[in-house]
Design a protein around this motif. Structure first.
Motif, PDB file in Angstrom:
ATOM      1  N   GLY A   1       6.355   3.687  -0.382  1.00  0.00           N
ATOM      2  CA  GLY A   1       5.262   3.330   0.516  1.00  0.00           C
ATOM      3  C   GLY A   1       5.465   1.917   1.038  1.00  0.00           C
ATOM      4  N   GLY A   2       4.379   1.161   1.140  1.00  0.00           N
ATOM      5  CA  GLY A   2       4.490  -0.205   1.607  1.00  0.00           C
ATOM      6  C   GLY A   2       5.340  -1.080   0.707  1.00  0.00           C
ATOM      7  N   ALA A   3       5.367  -0.766  -0.608  1.00  0.00           N
ATOM      8  CA  ALA A   3       6.117  -1.583  -1.556  1.00  0.00           C
ATOM      9  C   ALA A   3       7.623  -1.474  -1.372  1.00  0.00           C
ATOM     10  CB  ALA A   3       5.745  -1.191  -2.990  1.00  0.00           C
ATOM     11  N   ALA A   4       8.093  -0.563  -0.515  1.00  0.00           N
ATOM     12  CA  ALA A   4       9.525  -0.469  -0.248  1.00  0.00           C
ATOM     13  C   ALA A   4      10.054  -1.767   0.364  1.00  0.00           C
ATOM     14  CB  ALA A   4       9.822   0.707   0.687  1.00  0.00           C
ATOM     15  N   VAL A   5       9.196  -2.515   1.054  1.00  0.00           N
ATOM     16  CA  VAL A   5       9.660  -3.765   1.671  1.00  0.00           C
ATOM     17  C   VAL A   5       9.912  -4.844   0.618  1.00  0.00           C
ATOM     18  CG1 VAL A   5       8.413  -3.264   3.802  1.00  0.00           C
ATOM     19  CG2 VAL A   5       7.322  -4.681   2.059  1.00  0.00           C
ATOM     20  N   LEU A   6       9.404  -4.627  -0.598  1.00  0.00           N
ATOM     21  CA  LEU A   6       9.600  -5.587  -1.690  1.00  0.00           C
ATOM     22  C   LEU A   6      10.759  -5.189  -2.596  1.00  0.00           C
ATOM     23  CD1 LEU A   6       5.829  -5.898  -2.649  1.00  0.00           C
ATOM     24  CD2 LEU A   6       7.151  -7.504  -1.266  1.00  0.00           C
ATOM     25  N   ARG A   7      11.443  -4.125  -2.236  1.00  0.00           N
ATOM     26  CA  ARG A   7      12.482  -3.559  -3.090  1.00  0.00           C
ATOM     27  C   ARG A   7      13.633  -4.539  -3.306  1.00  0.00           C
ATOM     28  NH1 ARG A   7      13.985   1.804  -0.807  1.00  0.00           N
ATOM     29  NH2 ARG A   7      12.085   2.422  -1.895  1.00  0.00           N
ATOM     30  N   ARG A   8      14.128  -4.589  -4.564  1.00  0.00           N
ATOM     31  CA  ARG A   8      15.266  -5.433  -4.903  1.00  0.00           C
ATOM     32  C   ARG A   8      16.518  -4.608  -5.225  1.00  0.00           C
ATOM     33  NH1 ARG A   8      12.361  -9.396  -9.175  1.00  0.00           N
ATOM     34  NH2 ARG A   8      11.431  -7.426  -9.804  1.00  0.00           N
TER      35      ARG A   8
ATOM     36  N   GLY B   1       7.024   6.637   3.406  1.00  0.00           N
ATOM     37  CA  GLY B   1       6.878   5.326   4.024  1.00  0.00           C
ATOM     38  C   GLY B   1       8.089   4.445   3.868  1.00  0.00           C
ATOM     39  N   GLU B   2       9.275   5.050   3.888  1.00  0.00           N
ATOM     40  CA  GLU B   2      10.499   4.268   3.705  1.00  0.00           C
ATOM     41  C   GLU B   2      10.813   3.476   4.978  1.00  0.00           C
ATOM     42  OE1 GLU B   2      12.489   3.702   1.119  1.00  0.00           O
ATOM     43  OE2 GLU B   2      11.132   4.802  -0.183  1.00  0.00           O
ATOM     44  N   ARG B   3      10.254   2.295   5.095  1.00  0.00           N
ATOM     45  CA  ARG B   3      10.435   1.489   6.302  1.00  0.00           C
ATOM     46  C   ARG B   3      11.881   0.997   6.450  1.00  0.00           C
ATOM     47  NH1 ARG B   3       5.117  -2.382   5.550  1.00  0.00           N
ATOM     48  NH2 ARG B   3       3.576  -0.730   5.430  1.00  0.00           N
ATOM     49  N   LEU B   4      12.596   0.881   5.333  1.00  0.00           N
ATOM     50  CA  LEU B   4      13.958   0.380   5.395  1.00  0.00           C
ATOM     51  C   LEU B   4      14.967   1.485   5.678  1.00  0.00           C
ATOM     52  CD1 LEU B   4      13.978  -2.039   2.320  1.00  0.00           C
ATOM     53  CD2 LEU B   4      13.546  -2.564   4.713  1.00  0.00           C
ATOM     54  N   PHE B   5      14.482   2.721   5.706  1.00  0.00           N
ATOM     55  CA  PHE B   5      15.383   3.871   5.824  1.00  0.00           C
ATOM     56  C   PHE B   5      16.000   3.941   7.212  1.00  0.00           C
ATOM     57  CE2 PHE B   5      15.720   8.510   6.738  1.00  0.00           C
ATOM     58  CZ  PHE B   5      16.834   8.743   5.937  1.00  0.00           C
ATOM     59  N   LYS B   6      17.337   4.031   7.276  1.00  0.00           N
ATOM     60  CA  LYS B   6      18.041   4.143   8.555  1.00  0.00           C
ATOM     61  C   LYS B   6      19.083   5.258   8.462  1.00  0.00           C
ATOM     62  CE  LYS B   6      16.061   0.456  10.340  1.00  0.00           C
ATOM     63  NZ  LYS B   6      15.103   0.555  11.420  1.00  0.00           N
ATOM     64  N   TRP B   7      19.108   6.093   9.474  1.00  0.00           N
ATOM     65  CA  TRP B   7      20.153   7.119   9.531  1.00  0.00           C
ATOM     66  C   TRP B   7      21.415   6.529  10.132  1.00  0.00           C
ATOM     67  CZ3 TRP B   7      20.199  11.471   7.002  1.00  0.00           C
ATOM     68  CH2 TRP B   7      18.986  12.028   6.613  1.00  0.00           C
TER      69      TRP B   7
ATOM     70  N   ARG C   1      -1.514 -13.139  -0.643  1.00  0.00           N
ATOM     71  CA  ARG C   1      -0.508 -12.806   0.368  1.00  0.00           C
ATOM     72  C   ARG C   1      -0.338 -11.300   0.486  1.00  0.00           C
ATOM     73  NH1 ARG C   1       5.054 -12.085   0.006  1.00  0.00           N
ATOM     74  NH2 ARG C   1       5.058 -12.834  -2.154  1.00  0.00           N
ATOM     75  N   TRP C   2      -0.235 -10.601  -0.644  1.00  0.00           N
ATOM     76  CA  TRP C   2      -0.074  -9.154  -0.596  1.00  0.00           C
ATOM     77  C   TRP C   2      -1.285  -8.481   0.041  1.00  0.00           C
ATOM     78  CZ3 TRP C   2       2.560  -6.739  -5.516  1.00  0.00           C
ATOM     79  CH2 TRP C   2       3.838  -7.281  -5.653  1.00  0.00           C
ATOM     80  N   ARG C   3      -2.469  -9.035  -0.198  1.00  0.00           N
ATOM     81  CA  ARG C   3      -3.689  -8.446   0.348  1.00  0.00           C
ATOM     82  C   ARG C   3      -3.980  -8.921   1.765  1.00  0.00           C
ATOM     83  NH1 ARG C   3      -6.179  -4.264  -2.825  1.00  0.00           N
ATOM     84  NH2 ARG C   3      -4.774  -4.264  -4.608  1.00  0.00           N
ATOM     85  N   GLY C   4      -3.276  -9.945   2.213  1.00  0.00           N
ATOM     86  CA  GLY C   4      -3.551 -10.480   3.542  1.00  0.00           C
ATOM     87  C   GLY C   4      -4.943 -11.044   3.657  1.00  0.00           C
ATOM     88  N   ALA C   5      -5.455 -11.634   2.564  1.00  0.00           N
ATOM     89  CA  ALA C   5      -6.844 -12.114   2.534  1.00  0.00           C
ATOM     90  C   ALA C   5      -6.911 -13.428   1.770  1.00  0.00           C
ATOM     91  CB  ALA C   5      -7.751 -11.077   1.878  1.00  0.00           C
ATOM     92  N   PRO C   6      -6.729 -14.553   2.439  1.00  0.00           N
ATOM     93  CA  PRO C   6      -6.811 -15.855   1.773  1.00  0.00           C
ATOM     94  C   PRO C   6      -8.152 -16.037   1.061  1.00  0.00           C
ATOM     95  CG  PRO C   6      -5.927 -16.097   3.989  1.00  0.00           C
ATOM     96  CD  PRO C   6      -6.411 -14.674   3.876  1.00  0.00           C
ATOM     97  N   GLY C   7      -8.097 -16.507  -0.179  1.00  0.00           N
ATOM     98  CA  GLY C   7      -9.309 -16.764  -0.951  1.00  0.00           C
ATOM     99  C   GLY C   7      -9.850 -15.568  -1.706  1.00  0.00           C
ATOM    100  N   LEU C   8      -9.267 -14.380  -1.504  1.00  0.00           N
ATOM    101  CA  LEU C   8      -9.799 -13.184  -2.165  1.00  0.00           C
ATOM    102  C   LEU C   8      -9.662 -13.266  -3.682  1.00  0.00           C
ATOM    103  CD1 LEU C   8     -11.046 -10.367  -1.966  1.00  0.00           C
ATOM    104  CD2 LEU C   8      -8.739  -9.431  -1.652  1.00  0.00           C
ATOM    105  N   TYR C   9      -8.573 -13.825  -4.167  1.00  0.00           N
ATOM    106  CA  TYR C   9      -8.356 -13.919  -5.611  1.00  0.00           C
ATOM    107  C   TYR C   9      -9.506 -14.680  -6.282  1.00  0.00           C
ATOM    108  CZ  TYR C   9      -6.043 -15.088 -10.057  1.00  0.00           C
ATOM    109  OH  TYR C   9      -5.742 -15.236 -11.380  1.00  0.00           O
TER     110      TYR C   9
ATOM    111  N   CYS D   1       0.832  -1.213   0.000  1.00  0.00           N
ATOM    112  CA  CYS D   1       0.000   0.000   0.000  1.00  0.00           C
ATOM    113  C   CYS D   1       0.863   1.259   0.000  1.00  0.00           C
ATOM    114  CB  CYS D   1      -0.914   0.007   1.218  1.00  0.00           C
ATOM    115  SG  CYS D   1      -1.955   1.482   1.319  1.00  0.00           S
ATOM    116  N   ARG D   2       0.591   2.180  -0.915  1.00  0.00           N
ATOM    117  CA  ARG D   2       1.361   3.430  -0.962  1.00  0.00           C
ATOM    118  C   ARG D   2       0.829   4.447   0.044  1.00  0.00           C
ATOM    119  NH1 ARG D   2      -1.266   3.625  -6.163  1.00  0.00           N
ATOM    120  NH2 ARG D   2      -3.102   4.973  -6.077  1.00  0.00           N
ATOM    121  N   ASN D   3      -0.369   4.200   0.603  1.00  0.00           N
ATOM    122  CA  ASN D   3      -0.956   5.119   1.579  1.00  0.00           C
ATOM    123  C   ASN D   3      -0.674   4.712   3.016  1.00  0.00           C
ATOM    124  OD1 ASN D   3      -2.142   6.857  -0.303  1.00  0.00           O
ATOM    125  ND2 ASN D   3      -3.989   5.602  -0.464  1.00  0.00           N
ATOM    126  N   ALA D   4       0.188   3.698   3.209  1.00  0.00           N
ATOM    127  CA  ALA D   4       0.374   3.128   4.546  1.00  0.00           C
ATOM    128  C   ALA D   4       0.851   4.163   5.558  1.00  0.00           C
ATOM    129  CB  ALA D   4       1.355   1.965   4.475  1.00  0.00           C
TER     130      ALA D   4
END
Length: 444
Positions: free
Chosen positions: A297-304, A436-442, A215-223, A103-106
């Motif tokens: 946003g949230g997609a930063a955790v998927l960054r390669r 939402g840069e969760r990986l960001f560290k000073w 998995r990304w939606r956190g909702a089993p069976g939603l697809y 989520c980019r609005n996280a």
């Protein structure tokens, strides 16, 4: 006194000239005024004798700060930022009950438009400019958009307008639930109500094959529920569509198999055809949304981290969407008028809570966002962007563009001295939090 067409005036005149039956005149325009507007559309230098005040009041013409010759007028007409706008995206709310991994609005507080009537003048203007496609985005407007159907009804006074709403499909196979303040016994009851209110298209978000999406939606069976929901939507009179966000939409075999599965469920009448025919139908359908996953946003955790900041050329930094917007104009839940959903709550071209959309569109070229990208001003902020912002690099150049634009807008808005290291560091930290840069560290 010289007059020129405004951004809105040019787009309005083009729409009138294209659709108005001859020899009719546009509503509220005299023959003399129409002849004047047609001359201005040709890039002619015009000094009107009279009847110009009503055109000024309607925002169709303006008096230039400096006299312009025909060469300058022609260049202005060719650079109208409204030229390529084809649809309006209305972010009525950013509120959502899901916690999607990407989520980019996280990192943003939830905002919902509290006065649907505030959007009426904006909707009316867009219809007058010939726009007929309106997409309600979010957030989850079907769940939290109290009053959004009032705006739908306003749009659908034009019977040829199309109204789509984007959704995760959270309501599918539910019973006795509440959606945007209304109670529904079944998912079919909700969809029937949407069709009665004037919604024409129901756009379901899909993020990839079943394991990835659930998995990304956190909702089993939603697809599965979404694919089954296509048929339910059709039975209630809605046209089902899809909005997909993926790491790749290229020739990856897994992605191609997934898209064929989606296309077969979306277009059962074409499912017996060739795979090529199905794929063409899916990609050519203008109501579908296709976009790449951008690692912020949230997609930063998927960054390669496939791209280092220094590898991007200065020429690649400006985004055309900020000075020659393509396809979509976006009205944010906070009132901000912009073109890019990735920019979050950063300043765009103006805010509907402070100014009319007419004034905002006519003054787009004067905004910092427009000028930074149109005049190459972003490059001078590049050395001020701290690389610790993106440990390991980034995947998409748009991540860098968003960071640079946000940093530049923040510094310009606060009058920050580029030589003030402490303030620049604070600006970087603020931008990191907003993105939402969760990986960001000073590191000190």
């Amino acid at each position: 006194m010289q007059v020129i067409l405004t951004n809105v005036g040019q787009r309005w005149c083009q729409h009138q000239a294209r659709t108005l039956p001859m020899p009719d005149l546009p509503r509220g325009i005299t023959l003399l005024q129409w002849k004047l507007l047609l001359e201005l559309m040709k890039g002619k230098v015009v000094t009107p004798d009279g009847e110009v005040d009503p055109l000024l009041a309607r925002g169709l013409v303006e008096i230039p700060a400096q006299p312009m010759d025909e060469a300058a007028l022609g260049l202005r007409l060719r650079r109208n930022p409204l030229e390529h706008i084809r649809r309006v995206s209305i972010e009525f709310t950013t509120a959502c009950a899901s916690h999607c991994l990407h989520c980019r609005n996280a990192a943003r507080p939830a905002v919902t438009e509290d006065d649907p009537g505030r959007l009426f003048p904006a909707v009316d203007l867009m219809l007058d400019l010939g726009l007929r496609r309106f997409d309600f985005i979010g957030g989850e407007v079907l769940q939290f958009g109290d009053g959004w159907l009032e705006v739908v009804r306003r749009i659908r006074r034009r019977k040829d307008a199309r109204v789509a709403v984007l959704t995760s499909g959270w309501f599918l196979e539910r019973s006795d639930f509440t959606a945007a303040g209304r109670g529904y016994a079944t998912d079919l009851a909700l969809m029937k109500d949407l069709a009665l209110e004037g919604v024409t298209h129901l756009v379901f978000s899909l993020d990839g094959p079943q394991p990835v999406h659930d998995r990304w939606r956190g909702a089993p069976g939603l697809y599965r529920r979404v694919l089954d929901g296509f048929g339910k939507a059709r039975r209630t009179g809605l046209i089902p569509q899809v909005s997909t966000i993926s790491r790749t939409l290229g020739n990856d075999p897994e992605v191609l198999r997934w898209l064929l599965e989606v296309a077969a469920a979306l277009y059962p009448e074409t499912a017996r055809g060739t795979p090529a025919a199905l794929m063409e139908r899916l990609h050519r359908d203008p109501q579908n949304h296709f976009s790449s996953l951008v690692d912020l946003g949230g997609a930063a955790v998927l960054r390669r981290g496939r791209l280092q900041l220094h590898q991007a050329l200065d020429a690649d930094l400006p985004c055309k969407a900020f000075y020659r917007p393509g396809h979509s104009l976006r009205l944010g839940a906070d009132g901000e008028v912009s073109t890019c959903p990735l920019m979050g709550d950063a300043p765009g071209f103006g805010n509907l809570r402070d100014r009319s959309l007419l004034d905002i569109l006519n003054r787009m070229q004067e905004t910092p966002l427009f000028r930074l990208n149109a005049e190459g001003g972003l490059a001078r902020f590049r050395p001020l962007l701290d690389p610790r912002f993106f440990p390991g690099g980034i995947d998409h150049v748009c991540t860098l563009r968003v960071a640079l634009n946000r940093l530049a807008l923040l510094m310009l808005g606060r009058g920050t001295d580029p030589g003030d290291a402490a303030s620049v560091r604070a600006m970087n930290e603020a931008v990191a939090g907003e993105m939402g840069e969760r990986l960001f560290k000073w590191n000190g």
